[in-house]
Design a protein around this motif. Structure first.
Motif, PDB file in Angstrom:
ATOM      1  N   THR A 183      43.564  62.616 176.591  1.00  0.00           N
ATOM      2  CA  THR A 183      44.314  61.698 176.229  1.00  0.00           C
ATOM      3  C   THR A 183      44.361  60.623 177.193  1.00  0.00           C
ATOM      4  O   THR A 183      44.679  61.023 178.373  1.00  0.00           O
ATOM      5  N   ILE A 184      44.110  59.203 177.158  1.00  0.00           N
ATOM      6  CA  ILE A 184      43.869  58.461 178.250  1.00  0.00           C
ATOM      7  C   ILE A 184      44.319  57.047 177.841  1.00  0.00           C
ATOM      8  O   ILE A 184      44.244  56.662 176.726  1.00  0.00           O
ATOM      9  N   ASN A 185      45.443  56.362 178.920  1.00  0.00           N
ATOM     10  CA  ASN A 185      45.845  55.342 178.688  1.00  0.00           C
ATOM     11  C   ASN A 185      45.097  54.478 179.708  1.00  0.00           C
ATOM     12  O   ASN A 185      45.044  54.583 180.690  1.00  0.00           O
ATOM     13  N   ILE A 186      44.461  53.275 179.008  1.00  0.00           N
ATOM     14  CA  ILE A 186      43.299  52.528 179.584  1.00  0.00           C
ATOM     15  C   ILE A 186      44.149  50.826 179.757  1.00  0.00           C
ATOM     16  O   ILE A 186      44.747  50.383 178.856  1.00  0.00           O
ATOM     17  N   ASP A 187      44.120  50.524 181.147  1.00  0.00           N
ATOM     18  CA  ASP A 187      44.665  49.129 181.152  1.00  0.00           C
ATOM     19  C   ASP A 187      43.836  47.909 180.427  1.00  0.00           C
ATOM     20  O   ASP A 187      42.598  48.231 180.438  1.00  0.00           O
ATOM     21  N   GLU A 188      44.404  47.203 179.758  1.00  0.00           N
ATOM     22  CA  GLU A 188      43.691  46.109 178.884  1.00  0.00           C
ATOM     23  C   GLU A 188      42.697  45.317 180.074  1.00  0.00           C
ATOM     24  O   GLU A 188      41.861  44.770 179.358  1.00  0.00           O
ATOM     25  N   SER A 189      42.930  45.165 180.954  1.00  0.00           N
ATOM     26  CA  SER A 189      42.153  44.396 182.069  1.00  0.00           C
ATOM     27  C   SER A 189      40.685  45.044 181.928  1.00  0.00           C
ATOM     28  O   SER A 189      39.863  44.211 182.346  1.00  0.00           O
ATOM     29  N   VAL A 190      40.485  46.200 181.800  1.00  0.00           N
ATOM     30  CA  VAL A 190      39.171  46.861 181.785  1.00  0.00           C
ATOM     31  C   VAL A 190      38.959  47.595 180.696  1.00  0.00           C
ATOM     32  O   VAL A 190      37.918  48.475 180.422  1.00  0.00           O
ATOM     33  N   HIS A 191      39.615  47.287 179.628  1.00  0.00           N
ATOM     34  CA  HIS A 191      39.347  48.151 178.235  1.00  0.00           C
ATOM     35  C   HIS A 191      38.068  48.125 177.832  1.00  0.00           C
ATOM     36  O   HIS A 191      37.441  48.984 177.349  1.00  0.00           O
TER      37      HIS A 191
ATOM     38  N   TYR B 213      43.926  56.346 174.035  1.00  0.00           N
ATOM     39  CA  TYR B 213      42.822  56.858 173.125  1.00  0.00           C
ATOM     40  C   TYR B 213      42.937  58.610 173.373  1.00  0.00           C
ATOM     41  O   TYR B 213      43.521  58.910 174.438  1.00  0.00           O
ATOM     42  N   SER B 214      42.596  59.145 172.315  1.00  0.00           N
ATOM     43  CA  SER B 214      42.332  60.429 172.348  1.00  0.00           C
ATOM     44  C   SER B 214      40.878  60.834 172.049  1.00  0.00           C
ATOM     45  O   SER B 214      40.435  60.451 171.032  1.00  0.00           O
ATOM     46  N   ILE B 215      40.495  61.798 173.086  1.00  0.00           N
ATOM     47  CA  ILE B 215      38.978  61.977 172.957  1.00  0.00           C
ATOM     48  C   ILE B 215      38.953  63.581 172.619  1.00  0.00           C
ATOM     49  O   ILE B 215      39.491  64.356 173.335  1.00  0.00           O
ATOM     50  N   GLN B 216      38.437  64.315 171.356  1.00  0.00           N
ATOM     51  CA  GLN B 216      38.526  65.446 171.212  1.00  0.00           C
ATOM     52  C   GLN B 216      37.091  66.028 171.217  1.00  0.00           C
ATOM     53  O   GLN B 216      36.313  65.646 170.375  1.00  0.00           O
TER      54      GLN B 216
END
Length: 109
Positions: A7-15, A54-57
């Motif tokens: 599970t990853i939270n990514i900053d909108e500036s580099v989305h 996002y969730s990457i499974q």
């Protein structure tokens, strides 16, 4: 079967850059031969800290496959993303063991 969930939270500036990177990173993880498939899903929550989650499974056939991923592949593949997005993302990982799968016996369509 096992599910290795990242599970990853990514900053909108580099989305957008991260999405593009993930489109090549996920195939790299699959190329290790340790996983059968992968799914990427957006988590539908509003994060207090902002960003997009996002969730990457990744699905592994055996515990041994998952352990071999940790032993031989995980460090390098994780470090690639950390070098590129270090202060712009937060990630945590969980493992799930599939106990049983259910499918509909009758379709209503």
């Amino acid at each position: 079967m096992y599910i290795y969930n990242v599970t990853i939270n990514i900053d909108e500036s580099v989305h957008d850059e991260w999405i593009t990177w993930m489109q090549s990173h996920i195939p790299e993880v699959l190329a290790t031969g340790r996983f059968l498939s992968a799914k990427m899903a957006q988590v539908l929550v509003e994060e207090e800290m902002g960003g997009v989650t996002y969730s990457i499974q990744y699905t592994a056939k055996t515990r041994e496959d998952l352990d071999n991923y940790y032993k031989h592949d995980a460090e390098k593949l994780r470090s690639d993303g950390m070098k590129k997005f270090a202060d712009k993302m937060v990630a945590f990982r969980t493992e799930l063991k599939v106990v049983e799968e259910f499918y509909p016996t009758v379709t209503s369509n």
